[in-house]
Design a protein around this motif. Structure first.
Motif, PDB file in Angstrom:
ATOM      1  N   PRO A  42      78.099  -2.526 -39.866  1.00  0.00           N
ATOM      2  CA  PRO A  42      76.927  -1.648 -39.982  1.00  0.00           C
ATOM      3  C   PRO A  42      76.721  -1.167 -41.411  1.00  0.00           C
ATOM      4  O   PRO A  42      77.687  -0.890 -42.117  1.00  0.00           O
ATOM      5  N   VAL A  43      75.467  -1.036 -41.831  1.00  0.00           N
ATOM      6  CA  VAL A  43      75.188  -0.349 -43.096  1.00  0.00           C
ATOM      7  C   VAL A  43      75.501   1.133 -42.862  1.00  0.00           C
ATOM      8  O   VAL A  43      75.536   1.597 -41.724  1.00  0.00           O
ATOM      9  N   PRO A  44      75.746   1.891 -43.926  1.00  0.00           N
ATOM     10  CA  PRO A  44      76.118   3.302 -43.716  1.00  0.00           C
ATOM     11  C   PRO A  44      75.014   4.071 -42.984  1.00  0.00           C
ATOM     12  O   PRO A  44      73.844   3.986 -43.350  1.00  0.00           O
ATOM     13  N   VAL A  45      75.408   4.810 -41.950  1.00  0.00           N
ATOM     14  CA  VAL A  45      74.417   5.545 -41.135  1.00  0.00           C
ATOM     15  C   VAL A  45      74.604   7.054 -41.224  1.00  0.00           C
ATOM     16  O   VAL A  45      73.957   7.797 -40.501  1.00  0.00           O
ATOM     17  N   ASP A  46      75.500   7.499 -42.113  1.00  0.00           N
ATOM     18  CA  ASP A  46      75.772   8.939 -42.192  1.00  0.00           C
ATOM     19  C   ASP A  46      74.866   9.647 -43.202  1.00  0.00           C
ATOM     20  O   ASP A  46      75.131  10.760 -43.606  1.00  0.00           O
ATOM     21  N   GLY A  47      73.782   8.993 -43.614  1.00  0.00           N
ATOM     22  CA  GLY A  47      72.859   9.589 -44.578  1.00  0.00           C
ATOM     23  C   GLY A  47      71.424   9.438 -44.096  1.00  0.00           C
ATOM     24  O   GLY A  47      71.165   9.038 -42.957  1.00  0.00           O
ATOM     25  N   PRO A  48      70.459   9.740 -44.978  1.00  0.00           N
ATOM     26  CA  PRO A  48      69.045   9.680 -44.600  1.00  0.00           C
ATOM     27  C   PRO A  48      68.603   8.312 -44.072  1.00  0.00           C
ATOM     28  O   PRO A  48      67.780   8.242 -43.152  1.00  0.00           O
ATOM     29  N   VAL A  49      69.161   7.222 -44.636  1.00  0.00           N
ATOM     30  CA  VAL A  49      68.727   5.896 -44.159  1.00  0.00           C
ATOM     31  C   VAL A  49      69.179   5.671 -42.723  1.00  0.00           C
ATOM     32  O   VAL A  49      68.457   5.065 -41.919  1.00  0.00           O
ATOM     33  N   GLY A  50      70.351   6.195 -42.376  1.00  0.00           N
ATOM     34  CA  GLY A  50      70.809   6.129 -40.989  1.00  0.00           C
ATOM     35  C   GLY A  50      69.814   6.835 -40.071  1.00  0.00           C
ATOM     36  O   GLY A  50      69.496   6.340 -38.976  1.00  0.00           O
ATOM     37  N   GLN A  51      69.323   7.982 -40.519  1.00  0.00           N
ATOM     38  CA  GLN A  51      68.339   8.722 -39.701  1.00  0.00           C
ATOM     39  C   GLN A  51      67.047   7.924 -39.556  1.00  0.00           C
ATOM     40  O   GLN A  51      66.419   7.907 -38.503  1.00  0.00           O
ATOM     41  N   LEU A  52      66.666   7.257 -40.648  1.00  0.00           N
ATOM     42  CA  LEU A  52      65.443   6.445 -40.614  1.00  0.00           C
ATOM     43  C   LEU A  52      65.580   5.306 -39.602  1.00  0.00           C
ATOM     44  O   LEU A  52      64.676   5.041 -38.794  1.00  0.00           O
ATOM     45  N   LEU A  53      66.733   4.617 -39.645  1.00  0.00           N
ATOM     46  CA  LEU A  53      66.966   3.512 -38.705  1.00  0.00           C
ATOM     47  C   LEU A  53      66.904   4.028 -37.273  1.00  0.00           C
ATOM     48  O   LEU A  53      66.284   3.429 -36.393  1.00  0.00           O
ATOM     49  N   ASN A  54      67.543   5.160 -37.071  1.00  0.00           N
ATOM     50  CA  ASN A  54      67.584   5.763 -35.742  1.00  0.00           C
ATOM     51  C   ASN A  54      66.177   6.122 -35.259  1.00  0.00           C
ATOM     52  O   ASN A  54      65.786   5.828 -34.134  1.00  0.00           O
ATOM     53  N   LYS A  55      65.407   6.718 -36.153  1.00  0.00           N
ATOM     54  CA  LYS A  55      64.033   7.116 -35.815  1.00  0.00           C
ATOM     55  C   LYS A  55      63.209   5.885 -35.422  1.00  0.00           C
ATOM     56  O   LYS A  55      62.345   5.942 -34.538  1.00  0.00           O
ATOM     57  N   GLY A  56      63.465   4.778 -36.114  1.00  0.00           N
ATOM     58  CA  GLY A  56      62.717   3.553 -35.837  1.00  0.00           C
ATOM     59  C   GLY A  56      63.288   2.770 -34.661  1.00  0.00           C
ATOM     60  O   GLY A  56      62.811   1.664 -34.363  1.00  0.00           O
ATOM     61  N   THR A  86      64.428  13.723 -51.224  1.00  0.00           N
ATOM     62  CA  THR A  86      65.386  14.592 -51.929  1.00  0.00           C
ATOM     63  C   THR A  86      66.804  14.286 -51.444  1.00  0.00           C
ATOM     64  O   THR A  86      67.729  14.091 -52.239  1.00  0.00           O
ATOM     65  N   ARG A  87      66.962  14.206 -50.124  1.00  0.00           N
ATOM     66  CA  ARG A  87      68.302  13.953 -49.575  1.00  0.00           C
ATOM     67  C   ARG A  87      68.780  12.540 -49.917  1.00  0.00           C
ATOM     68  O   ARG A  87      69.971  12.313 -50.113  1.00  0.00           O
ATOM     69  N   THR A  88      67.828  11.603 -50.006  1.00  0.00           N
ATOM     70  CA  THR A  88      68.212  10.238 -50.401  1.00  0.00           C
ATOM     71  C   THR A  88      68.788  10.251 -51.816  1.00  0.00           C
ATOM     72  O   THR A  88      69.829   9.647 -52.094  1.00  0.00           O
ATOM     73  N   GLY A  89      68.124  10.985 -52.711  1.00  0.00           N
ATOM     74  CA  GLY A  89      68.637  11.097 -54.082  1.00  0.00           C
ATOM     75  C   GLY A  89      69.987  11.797 -54.100  1.00  0.00           C
ATOM     76  O   GLY A  89      70.919  11.345 -54.785  1.00  0.00           O
ATOM     77  N   GLN A  90      70.103  12.865 -53.328  1.00  0.00           N
ATOM     78  CA  GLN A  90      71.363  13.626 -53.340  1.00  0.00           C
ATOM     79  C   GLN A  90      72.525  12.806 -52.782  1.00  0.00           C
ATOM     80  O   GLN A  90      73.676  13.041 -53.133  1.00  0.00           O
ATOM     81  N   ALA A  91      72.202  11.844 -51.914  1.00  0.00           N
ATOM     82  CA  ALA A  91      73.274  11.014 -51.329  1.00  0.00           C
ATOM     83  C   ALA A  91      73.794   9.971 -52.317  1.00  0.00           C
ATOM     84  O   ALA A  91      74.824   9.345 -52.071  1.00  0.00           O
ATOM     85  N   CYS A  92      73.069   9.764 -53.422  1.00  0.00           N
ATOM     86  CA  CYS A  92      73.487   8.746 -54.405  1.00  0.00           C
ATOM     87  C   CYS A  92      74.580   9.313 -55.304  1.00  0.00           C
ATOM     88  O   CYS A  92      74.315   9.771 -56.418  1.00  0.00           O
ATOM     89  N   VAL A  93      75.779   9.306 -54.794  1.00  0.00           N
ATOM     90  CA  VAL A  93      76.913   9.848 -55.545  1.00  0.00           C
ATOM     91  C   VAL A  93      77.928   8.724 -55.731  1.00  0.00           C
ATOM     92  O   VAL A  93      78.298   8.057 -54.762  1.00  0.00           O
ATOM     93  N   GLY A  94      78.378   8.529 -56.981  1.00  0.00           N
ATOM     94  CA  GLY A  94      79.360   7.479 -57.257  1.00  0.00           C
ATOM     95  C   GLY A  94      78.831   6.134 -56.785  1.00  0.00           C
ATOM     96  O   GLY A  94      77.681   5.774 -57.072  1.00  0.00           O
ATOM     97  N   PRO A  95      79.651   5.405 -56.028  1.00  0.00           N
ATOM     98  CA  PRO A  95      79.215   4.072 -55.609  1.00  0.00           C
ATOM     99  C   PRO A  95      78.189   4.099 -54.465  1.00  0.00           C
ATOM    100  O   PRO A  95      77.654   3.049 -54.106  1.00  0.00           O
ATOM    101  N   ARG A  96      77.918   5.259 -53.891  1.00  0.00           N
ATOM    102  CA  ARG A  96      76.971   5.322 -52.765  1.00  0.00           C
ATOM    103  C   ARG A  96      75.539   5.222 -53.298  1.00  0.00           C
ATOM    104  O   ARG A  96      75.066   6.099 -54.020  1.00  0.00           O
ATOM    105  N   GLN A  97      74.837   4.133 -52.945  1.00  0.00           N
ATOM    106  CA  GLN A  97      73.502   3.847 -53.487  1.00  0.00           C
ATOM    107  C   GLN A  97      72.470   3.941 -52.371  1.00  0.00           C
ATOM    108  O   GLN A  97      71.951   2.931 -51.894  1.00  0.00           O
ATOM    109  N   GLU A  98      72.154   5.172 -51.973  1.00  0.00           N
ATOM    110  CA  GLU A  98      71.262   5.365 -50.826  1.00  0.00           C
ATOM    111  C   GLU A  98      69.839   4.861 -51.109  1.00  0.00           C
ATOM    112  O   GLU A  98      69.151   4.394 -50.202  1.00  0.00           O
ATOM    113  N   PHE A  99      69.396   4.922 -52.368  1.00  0.00           N
ATOM    114  CA  PHE A  99      68.041   4.433 -52.654  1.00  0.00           C
ATOM    115  C   PHE A  99      67.955   2.906 -52.526  1.00  0.00           C
ATOM    116  O   PHE A  99      66.961   2.372 -52.053  1.00  0.00           O
TER     117      PHE A  99
END
Ligand code: BEZ
Ligand code: FE
Length: 287
Positions: A197-211, A63-76
């Motif tokens: 760095p790829v953007p880390v201020d969204g869900p993917v950043g959390q995923l990278l951190n978790k891993g 859900t948060r990944t979808g919500q982060a997709c605003v304008g040019p930000r392509q979190e998916f």
């Protein structure tokens, strides 16, 4: 134990029902893809015996990944890249063809309407760094030059951000399209790219951190090279020896795409570095 076995038996029946409900259309490809997807998703749930709180975490993450997709930000797209899925699709669909330049992922920062520049022009509108002249030819797989081939180029600014991520840069900074001359040659100036760095201020950043993963991409420049009658290639050129060359956050590096910038020794060229690189396009695909 008995409970789990009966749950798994129930899930086996459930999976058959779900597959039957989705995969009996008159679109054969859809049927194959949806059945496989359902088998893998249900198989995963059964294999790890997914708990409700884990399922909620996954729903919340998507859900948060979808919500982060605003304008040019392509979190998916970034998620697909960070999981190696974009490179897997790329590998399957862009098998290296008889000496043609290999492909690499597009990434989330491609913008289609880059300005046209003249050969010898610059795509650096703002930003301090080491200057580089990049020049070469676009060739077919027999080594013949391809004239009027288009190179669509983009890379980050020395502040480690693409113009599309950064309101303080000119919109077209480090982006440009140019066409090869009749002898297949091209040349342009820019600032030598650095790792970012790829953007880390969204869900993917959390995923990278978790891993336990860092978010860095080795220094690279993106290109889409195309010409009528040839297969276009979306690719990247990576700086050999970059600190992150073996641990790209998005698994995009291929050996054939490593390049070596040379210190400029030609006094007639007012640049710090020179990169000579040819691109090779394959002919039309048989399929
Ligand atoms: C990029 O190189 O622009 C990129 C690729 C994948 C994910 C993030 C950035
Ligand atoms: Fe990039």
């Amino acid at each position: 134990m008995t409970q789990i076995n009966s749950a798994q038996a129930a899930n086996a029946l459930l999976l058959n029902q779900v597959i039957a409900a989705y995969s009996r259309t008159d679109n054969a490809r859809w049927n194959v893809v949806i059945e496989s997807l359902l088998r893998h998703l249900h198989g995963f749930v059964n294999e790890v015996e997914l708990r409700p709180e884990e399922w909620w975490t996954a729903i919340d993450f998507l859900t948060r990944t979808g919500q982060a997709c605003v304008g040019p930000r392509q979190e998916f797209i970034l998620l697909s890249d960070a999981l190696g899925l974009s490179s897997a699709v790329d590998n399957l669909n862009n098998a290296s063809l008889a000496g043609a330049t290999e492909s690499a992922v597009t990434g989330p920062f491609y913008v289609p309407h880059s300005p046209h520049i003249e050969n010898g022009g610059s795509i650096a509108l703002a930003g301090e760094g080491e200057t580089v002249l990049i020049r070469g030819r676009v060739l077919d797989t027999a080594g013949h030059p391809i004239s009027a081939a288009e190179l669509d180029i983009w890379h980050t600014s020395p502040n480690q951000l693409y113009a599309v991520q950064d309101k303080n840069q000119p919109e077209m900074n480090f982006r440009g399209k140019l066409r090869t001359r009749t002898d297949g040659s091209f040349a342009f100036h820019t600032i030598k790219p650095i790792a970012y760095p790829v953007p880390v201020d969204g869900p993917v950043g959390q995923l990278l951190n978790k891993g336990g993963r860092h978010p860095m991409r080795p220094a690279h420049i993106h290109f889409i090279v195309s010409a009528p009658g040839y297969q276009s290639v979306t690719t990247q050129l990576f700086t050999r020896g970059d600190e992150f060359i073996d641990s790209d956050a998005v698994f995009g590096v291929k050996d054939s795409l490593l390049i070596d910038y040379q210190r400029n020794t030609d006094r007639s060229l007012a640049v710090d570095w020179v990169l000579d690189h040819d691109f090779v396009l394959a002919g039309p695909s048989a399929g």
